[in-house]
Scaffold this motif. Structure first.
Motif, short mmCIF file in Angstrom:
data_model
loop_
_atom_site.label_atom_id
_atom_site.label_comp_id
_atom_site.label_asym_id
_atom_site.label_seq_id
_atom_site.Cartn_x
_atom_site.Cartn_y
_atom_site.Cartn_z
N LEU A 24 0.85 -1.19 0.00
CA LEU A 24 0.00 0.00 0.00
C LEU A 24 0.88 1.24 0.00
CD1 LEU A 24 -2.66 -1.07 2.65
CD2 LEU A 24 -2.86 -1.16 0.16
N ARG A 25 0.56 2.18 -0.84
CA ARG A 25 1.39 3.37 -0.95
C ARG A 25 1.41 4.16 0.37
NH1 ARG A 25 -0.03 5.80 -6.99
NH2 ARG A 25 0.65 3.95 -8.16
N ILE A 26 2.61 4.57 0.77
CA ILE A 26 2.78 5.29 2.03
C ILE A 26 2.18 6.68 1.88
CG2 ILE A 26 4.44 6.03 3.75
CD1 ILE A 26 4.29 3.01 3.35
N ASP A 27 1.38 7.09 2.93
CA ASP A 27 0.70 8.38 2.82
C ASP A 27 0.85 9.25 4.06
OD1 ASP A 27 -1.06 10.11 1.21
OD2 ASP A 27 -2.50 9.78 2.83
N ASP A 28 1.33 8.70 5.21
CA ASP A 28 1.45 9.52 6.41
C ASP A 28 2.64 9.06 7.24
OD1 ASP A 28 0.59 7.13 7.53
OD2 ASP A 28 -1.43 7.84 7.95
N ASP A 29 2.84 9.73 8.38
CA ASP A 29 4.00 9.46 9.24
C ASP A 29 3.97 8.06 9.83
OD1 ASP A 29 4.18 12.10 8.66
OD2 ASP A 29 4.41 12.82 10.71
N ASN A 30 2.80 7.63 10.30
CA ASN A 30 2.72 6.33 10.96
C ASN A 30 3.05 5.20 10.00
OD1 ASN A 30 1.90 7.57 13.36
ND2 ASN A 30 -0.25 7.51 12.77
N PHE B 270 5.02 5.47 -2.82
CA PHE B 270 4.44 6.57 -2.04
C PHE B 270 3.35 7.26 -2.87
CE2 PHE B 270 8.87 6.04 -0.88
CZ PHE B 270 8.85 6.04 0.50
N THR B 271 2.43 7.90 -2.15
CA THR B 271 1.49 8.78 -2.83
C THR B 271 2.16 10.12 -3.10
OG1 THR B 271 0.61 9.63 -0.74
CG2 THR B 271 -0.45 7.67 -1.65
N ARG B 272 1.66 10.85 -4.09
CA ARG B 272 2.27 12.14 -4.40
C ARG B 272 1.96 13.20 -3.34
NH1 ARG B 272 2.56 13.20 -10.91
NH2 ARG B 272 3.63 11.23 -11.44
N ASP B 273 0.83 13.03 -2.66
CA ASP B 273 0.52 13.97 -1.59
C ASP B 273 1.44 13.78 -0.38
OD1 ASP B 273 -1.53 15.07 -3.03
OD2 ASP B 273 -3.06 13.73 -2.21
N PHE B 274 2.03 12.60 -0.25
CA PHE B 274 2.93 12.34 0.88
C PHE B 274 4.11 13.31 0.89
CE2 PHE B 274 6.97 10.36 2.02
CZ PHE B 274 6.77 10.09 3.36
N TRP B 275 4.66 13.61 -0.31
CA TRP B 275 5.87 14.44 -0.37
C TRP B 275 5.58 15.90 -0.03
CZ3 TRP B 275 9.80 11.40 -0.33
CH2 TRP B 275 9.72 10.15 -0.95
N THR B 276 4.30 16.32 -0.11
CA THR B 276 3.96 17.69 0.26
C THR B 276 3.92 17.87 1.77
OG1 THR B 276 1.59 17.17 0.21
CG2 THR B 276 2.61 17.95 -1.84
N ARG B 277 3.88 16.77 2.53
CA ARG B 277 3.81 16.86 3.99
C ARG B 277 5.15 16.55 4.65
NH1 ARG B 277 -1.24 14.41 2.64
NH2 ARG B 277 -0.40 12.31 2.90
N PHE B 278 6.21 16.41 3.86
CA PHE B 278 7.51 16.07 4.41
C PHE B 278 8.58 16.98 3.84
CE2 PHE B 278 6.37 12.28 6.62
CZ PHE B 278 7.48 11.95 7.38
N THR B 279 9.74 17.02 4.52
CA THR B 279 10.94 17.69 4.03
C THR B 279 12.13 16.77 4.26
OG1 THR B 279 11.32 18.80 6.15
CG2 THR B 279 10.05 20.00 4.47
N TRP B 280 13.24 17.11 3.67
CA TRP B 280 14.44 16.27 3.82
C TRP B 280 15.00 16.37 5.24
CZ3 TRP B 280 16.81 12.34 1.73
CH2 TRP B 280 18.14 12.08 2.04
N THR B 281 15.03 17.58 5.81
CA THR B 281 15.64 17.78 7.13
C THR B 281 14.63 17.82 8.26
OG1 THR B 281 15.55 20.19 6.83
CG2 THR B 281 17.57 19.06 6.14
N ILE C 43 14.68 2.88 4.68
CA ILE C 43 13.98 3.24 3.44
C ILE C 43 14.96 3.83 2.44
CG2 ILE C 43 12.21 4.76 2.47
CD1 ILE C 43 10.68 4.46 5.08
N LEU C 44 15.85 4.70 2.89
CA LEU C 44 16.84 5.30 1.98
C LEU C 44 17.75 4.23 1.38
CD1 LEU C 44 17.86 8.45 4.05
CD2 LEU C 44 16.28 8.34 2.12
N GLN C 45 18.16 3.27 2.21
CA GLN C 45 19.02 2.21 1.71
C GLN C 45 18.30 1.36 0.67
OE1 GLN C 45 20.47 -0.33 4.81
NE2 GLN C 45 21.93 -1.38 3.51
N LEU C 46 17.01 1.10 0.89
CA LEU C 46 16.25 0.32 -0.08
C LEU C 46 16.09 1.09 -1.40
CD1 LEU C 46 14.51 -2.14 -0.81
CD2 LEU C 46 12.56 -0.95 0.17
#
Length: 344
Positions: free
Chosen positions: A160-166, A213-224, A242-245
């Motif tokens: 399932l595409r990731i959409d939130d923090d949890n 991931f969903t595209r809306d997921f990236w609007t709720r996150f930042t790199w830092t 996740i980064l390693q994968l």
């Protein structure tokens, strides 16, 4: 809470009621202060945080009231006195030998008391707690086996595409299982052709993140994790599994891809254009397209120069046809001028 403790001090068997907070790891932490202050702290049951003296003790009982603890200590002291044989007059010559014998007797009595107390306590705890401990161990084994089986048998195709923090946090924990990561690599090797994105791993990364991931997921996150809006306070860079994968999946199409390129891609493309990507209709696949080079002033491409020459030639031909037509019109109006022109 007060405890009645027994110990040996100055070759004497002592019984005393002290606060439970004064006892740590089977030792009585006796305060190094005046006797008046010690008695006040002991009666009030307060903790002491200053310098202390460590005395090994044996806890016989625990009660909540100081007076009750004092009574128990007095009773134990009386019983101990009754068990002792009557003192005999000791000569000065045998005084040292008698003291050593008395110390050894007290030591043996204390050791025997400790062994009996420990044995009774262990037997009681074993009888009371064994059934509960066995049940808890059995439940723990079943739950651990169940979770490992669920993770191992989970099909990657049903991701399932990731959409939130949890969801992101749970997935990062599950990716600690190497078998699950290998399943993702095998599955995405069917989507990303091997060595098909050499030098253009960002395009492969676009395809992978759109699957995970969903595209809306990236609007709720930042790199830092630092932002002025209501975005997550936890940065995407903190999810190492996740980064390693992602790096392993992109390396299927571009073996030269690494963590530094992934970081640059997330900062400069994924998070930077997250809002426009989430609002798009997704009519075409996301990819990193090359930017067109700007034309330098004063320099025309070869094709543009050819078109310029053709336009100039067409203008010259038009001027020549216009001059011929004017000459014909002039000869019709003035024949003499026409004859002169012909003669000449």
């Amino acid at each position: 809470m007060f405890a009645v403790v027994q110990f040996i001090e100055n070759n004497k068997f002592q019984v005393l009621a002290v606060p439970v907070s004064w006892i740590k790891s089977g030792n009585l932490m006796w305060p190094k202060i005046t006797n008046e202050k010690i008695e006040a702290l002991r009666a009030a049951g307060d903790e002491f945080h200053g310098a202390t003296k460590r005395i090994p003790v044996v806890i016989s009982r625990k009660v909540r009231n100081f007076l009750a603890a004092e009574k128990i200590a007095e009773e134990l002291t009386k019983k101990k006195k009754k068990l002792k044989p009557p003192k005999k007059p000791v000569s000065t010559k045998n005084k040292e030998n008698n003291e050593s014998i008395k110390y050894e007797e007290l030591k043996k009595d204390l050791q025997q008391f400790i062994q009996d107390t420990v044995q009774t306590v262990v037997e009681k705890c074993f009888d009371d707690r064994f059934s509960k401990l066995a049940a808890l161990l059995q439940m723990n084994v079943k739950s651990s086996n169940k979770t490992t089986l669920e993770v191992a048998d989970e099909p990657v195709e049903n991701h399932l595409r990731i959409d939130d923090d949890n969801q992101l946090h749970d997935w990062n924990v599950r990716l600690g299982n190497e078998d699950l990561c290998e399943k993702y690599v095998v599955y995405f090797s069917r989507i990303i052709p091997p060595n098909a994105y050499i030098g253009n791993g960002d395009s492969a990364c676009y395809t992978i993140v759109d699957c995970l991931f969903t595209r809306d997921f990236w609007t709720r996150f930042t790199w830092t994790g630092i932002s002025r809006g209501k975005k997550s306070k936890q940065g995407f860079r903190e999810f190492g599994n996740i980064l390693q994968l992602l790096v392993r999946l992109v390396c299927i199409g571009d073996p030269t891809y690494n963590a530094q390129k992934l970081e640059s891609f997330c900062k400069n493309r994924l998070f930077r254009y997250s809002k426009s990507r989430s609002m798009s209709k997704q009519l075409r696949k996301s990819a990193c397209r090359l930017t067109r080079k700007k034309k330098m002033p004063g320099k025309l491409p070869k094709l543009e120069a050819v078109y310029q020459i053709k336009r100039e030639n067409s203008v010259d031909l038009k001027d020549q046809t216009d001059s011929d037509e004017e000459h014909e019109y002039a000869s019709q109006d003035d024949p003499e001028a026409a004859n002169v022109d012909i003669g000449t």
